[in-house]
Design an enzyme around this catalytic site. Structure first.
Site, PDB file in Angstrom:
ATOM      1  N   TYR A  53       3.824   6.956  10.144  1.00 37.48           N
ATOM      2  CA  TYR A  53       3.021   5.758   9.834  1.00 37.48           C
ATOM      3  C   TYR A  53       3.835   4.752   9.019  1.00 37.48           C
ATOM      4  CZ  TYR A  53      -1.126   2.984   8.736  1.00 37.48           C
ATOM      5  OH  TYR A  53      -2.055   1.951   8.649  1.00 37.48           O
ATOM      6  N   HIS A 106       0.829  -1.215   0.000  1.00 36.06           N
ATOM      7  CA  HIS A 106       0.000   0.000   0.000  1.00 36.06           C
ATOM      8  C   HIS A 106       0.861   1.263   0.000  1.00 36.06           C
ATOM      9  CE1 HIS A 106      -4.078  -1.726   1.583  1.00 36.06           C
ATOM     10  NE2 HIS A 106      -3.608  -2.388   0.538  1.00 36.06           N
ATOM     11  N   TYR A 159      -9.320   5.300   7.796  1.00 36.77           N
ATOM     12  CA  TYR A 159      -9.421   5.682   9.207  1.00 36.77           C
ATOM     13  C   TYR A 159     -10.494   6.766   9.305  1.00 36.77           C
ATOM     14  CZ  TYR A 159      -4.942   3.379  10.261  1.00 36.77           C
ATOM     15  OH  TYR A 159      -3.935   2.460  10.447  1.00 36.77           O
ATOM     16  N   LYS A 177       1.676   0.417  15.039  1.00 35.49           N
ATOM     17  CA  LYS A 177       3.088   0.392  15.439  1.00 35.49           C
ATOM     18  C   LYS A 177       3.500  -0.852  16.209  1.00 35.49           C
ATOM     19  CE  LYS A 177       3.943   3.424  13.213  1.00 35.49           C
ATOM     20  NZ  LYS A 177       4.855   3.221  12.104  1.00 35.49           N
ATOM     21  N   PRO A 179      -3.563   0.547  18.935  1.00 27.89           N
ATOM     22  CA  PRO A 179      -3.303   0.047  17.574  1.00 27.89           C
ATOM     23  C   PRO A 179      -3.554   1.069  16.461  1.00 27.89           C
ATOM     24  CG  PRO A 179      -5.336  -0.864  18.443  1.00 27.89           C
ATOM     25  CD  PRO A 179      -4.709  -0.096  19.563  1.00 27.89           C
TER      26      PRO A 179
HETATM   27  C1  PHB Z   1      -5.159  -4.402  10.970  1.00 26.81           C
HETATM   28  O1  PHB Z   1      -5.267  -4.640   9.735  1.00 26.81           O
HETATM   29  O2  PHB Z   1      -5.377  -5.286  11.837  1.00 26.81           O
HETATM   30  C2  PHB Z   1      -4.794  -3.016  11.422  1.00 26.81           C
HETATM   31  C3  PHB Z   1      -4.423  -2.073  10.472  1.00 26.81           C
HETATM   32  C4  PHB Z   1      -4.091  -0.780  10.881  1.00 26.81           C
HETATM   33  C5  PHB Z   1      -4.146  -0.452  12.227  1.00 26.81           C
HETATM   34  C6  PHB Z   1      -4.513  -1.421  13.184  1.00 26.81           C
HETATM   35  C7  PHB Z   1      -4.845  -2.697  12.776  1.00 26.81           C
HETATM   36  O3  PHB Z   1      -3.839   0.806  12.625  1.00 26.81           O
END
Ligand code: PHB
Ligand code: APR
Length: 395
Positions: free
Chosen positions: A389, A76, A205, A301, A297
């Site tokens: 990120y 990505h 997000y 990280k 999460p």
């Molecule tokens: C996930 O795909 O489990 C995932 C992706 C991004 C995040 C947290 C979890 O910030």
């Protein structure tokens, strides 16, 4: 499997940190043993993170664990932010000089590392529960554990606690020298897996007055989604329809986007906390990964921080073996904590900006919207998010 009574590095915990450390030490010719309290299925099935930074991908490839990742991972170049029915894409390569991220579940990383270790690696004992670590201040720390109904000991030159937040190794750092920092969030993440193609090519997000939501994925046909929920939420109280309706409401955006629905195959609620235990070493005992630090999460990280600790520690043990120098081991804690606190700050920033705290009022909400507007308007603000990120190079 023959169980040695002594080893150079005793590794407690066979999650991502312990498995990757064992892989790197084995390739450097440093003897080690991994003691994992649960069974193999548990480790391979535990739904956790899904985003790998470049440094994590690099170390998995160089350790021989990158083949399936390179076949199956989704690469990505950005993420999408949503708020106030608006959308803004953060492009990683243009903002970070070419960095990108890989979507490849922690479960798959563990499967790959376990298969490699069982095929050609150091002893990995499942259902080996460590009760205590003694002698951190001596040159021969001792690990007391139970395996196959027998109480056993493993004497080590060094011990590394990769046993996560609920492990025992942190206790080997005497309270008189231990400093802990913690924040527990007033909400949790309700995570689901669904047999439906992701409704976006990249992660989304979403900030919304109803609470945070995240659209992620595991493959072109499996979606991974999260909802901010009150602590203590019981997944059983949520039907598939209620989950999809709530996600729809939180991802609402102008422009006609729709969220594809499908059967939900897994549900789980995870509490959120920020936590750091300093120092990350004492005498001949070291801590790596969740044993030393926890991040919410939101910044993706956790797994990458564990990998970064292990890369630094494996380099230090290789230096000891090749040059007889303990300089890397002595610098380990300070070296890792710089990165840990950077990740703690970024994870706290992403969490605070995107989640709706039950106690917040209209003023705090407008501050969040202003911050998101700023990221959309300023390439400098966007670059700060993108750099953190996509991951900063490991020093
Ligand atoms: C996930 O795909 O489990 C995932 C992706 C991004 C995040 C947290 C979890 O910030
Ligand atoms: N004895 C042996 N093993 C133990 C003990 C013990 N006393 N206590 C815990 N363990 C094992 C757990 O069963 C688990 O498999 O240690 C392992 C710790 O793994 P993680 O908790 O996954 O921690 P880590 O390897 O640091 O990986 C961090 O995992 O939880 C996610 O979000 C986190 O993505 C991050 C990653």
């Amino acid at each position: 499997m023959h169980t040695p009574n002594h080893t150079t590095v005793g590794i407690i915990g066979g999650g991502p940190a312990g498995l990757l450390l064992a892989r790197l030490l084995h390739r450097s010719g440093v003897e080690c043993v991994v003691l994992e309290s649960r069974d193999r299925d548990y480790v391979e099935q535990r739904q956790r993170a899904g985003i790998l930074e470049q440094s994590t991908v690099d170390v998995l490839r160089s350790s021989g664990a990158g083949e399936r990742l390179d076949r199956e991972a989704l690469v990505h170049d950005g993420i999408e932010l949503r708020w106030d029915r608006r959308s803004h894409r953060i492009d990683f390569p243009s903002l970070t000089g070419g960095r990108r991220v890989w979507v490849y579940a922690q479960t798959e990383v563990c499967k790959d590392l376990i298969a490699l270790q069982l095929e050609d690696g150091a002893p990995l004992l499942f259902e080996a529960h460590v009760r205590a670590v003694e002698g951190a201040d001596t040159d021969r720390p001792v690990v007391h554990y139970t395996h196959e109904g027998q109480d056993r000991t493993l004497t080590c030159d060094y011990v590394v606690g990769c046993d996560g937040f609920h492990g025992v190794t942190r206790d080997a750092v005497p309270e008189r020298v231990r400093r802990t920092y913690e924040r527990v969030y007033p909400y949790s993440w309700f995570g689901v897996l669904a047999d439906v193609p992701p409704s976006s090519d990249e992660l989304v997000y979403a900030h919304s007055p109803r609470g945070f939501a995240l659209l992620s994925m595991r493959s072109p046909t499996v979606s991974r989604l999260y909802l901010q929920v009150p602590n203590g939420t019981d997944p059983a109280g949520w039907t598939d329809e209620r989950i999809w309706d709530e996600l729809d409401a939180r991802f609402a955006v102008d422009g006609g986007w729709t969220l594809k629905r499908g059967p939900i195959t897994s549900k789980g609620v995870l509490p959120m906390r920020s936590f750091v235990s300093e120092p990350m070493s004492h005498g001949r005992v070291f801590l790596a990964g969740d044993a030393a630090h926890i991040v919410p999460p939101t910044g993706a990280k956790g797994l990458n921080l564990a990998a970064a600790d292990v890369i630094v520690l494996a380099r230090a043990f290789a230096e000891l073996k090749e040059a007889g120098s303990t300089a890397g081991l002595e610098a380990y804690s300070a070296t890792c904590l710089r990165r840990v606190w950077r990740a703690e700050h970024f994870s706290s920033f992403m969490t605070g900006t995107l989640h709706t705290d039950p106690a917040q009022g209209p003023f705090e909400t407008r501050l969040q919207i202003s911050q998101l507007d700023r990221i959309a308007a300023s390439p400098h603000a966007a670059a700060e998010l993108a750099e953190n990120y996509a991951g900063l190079p490991i020093g």
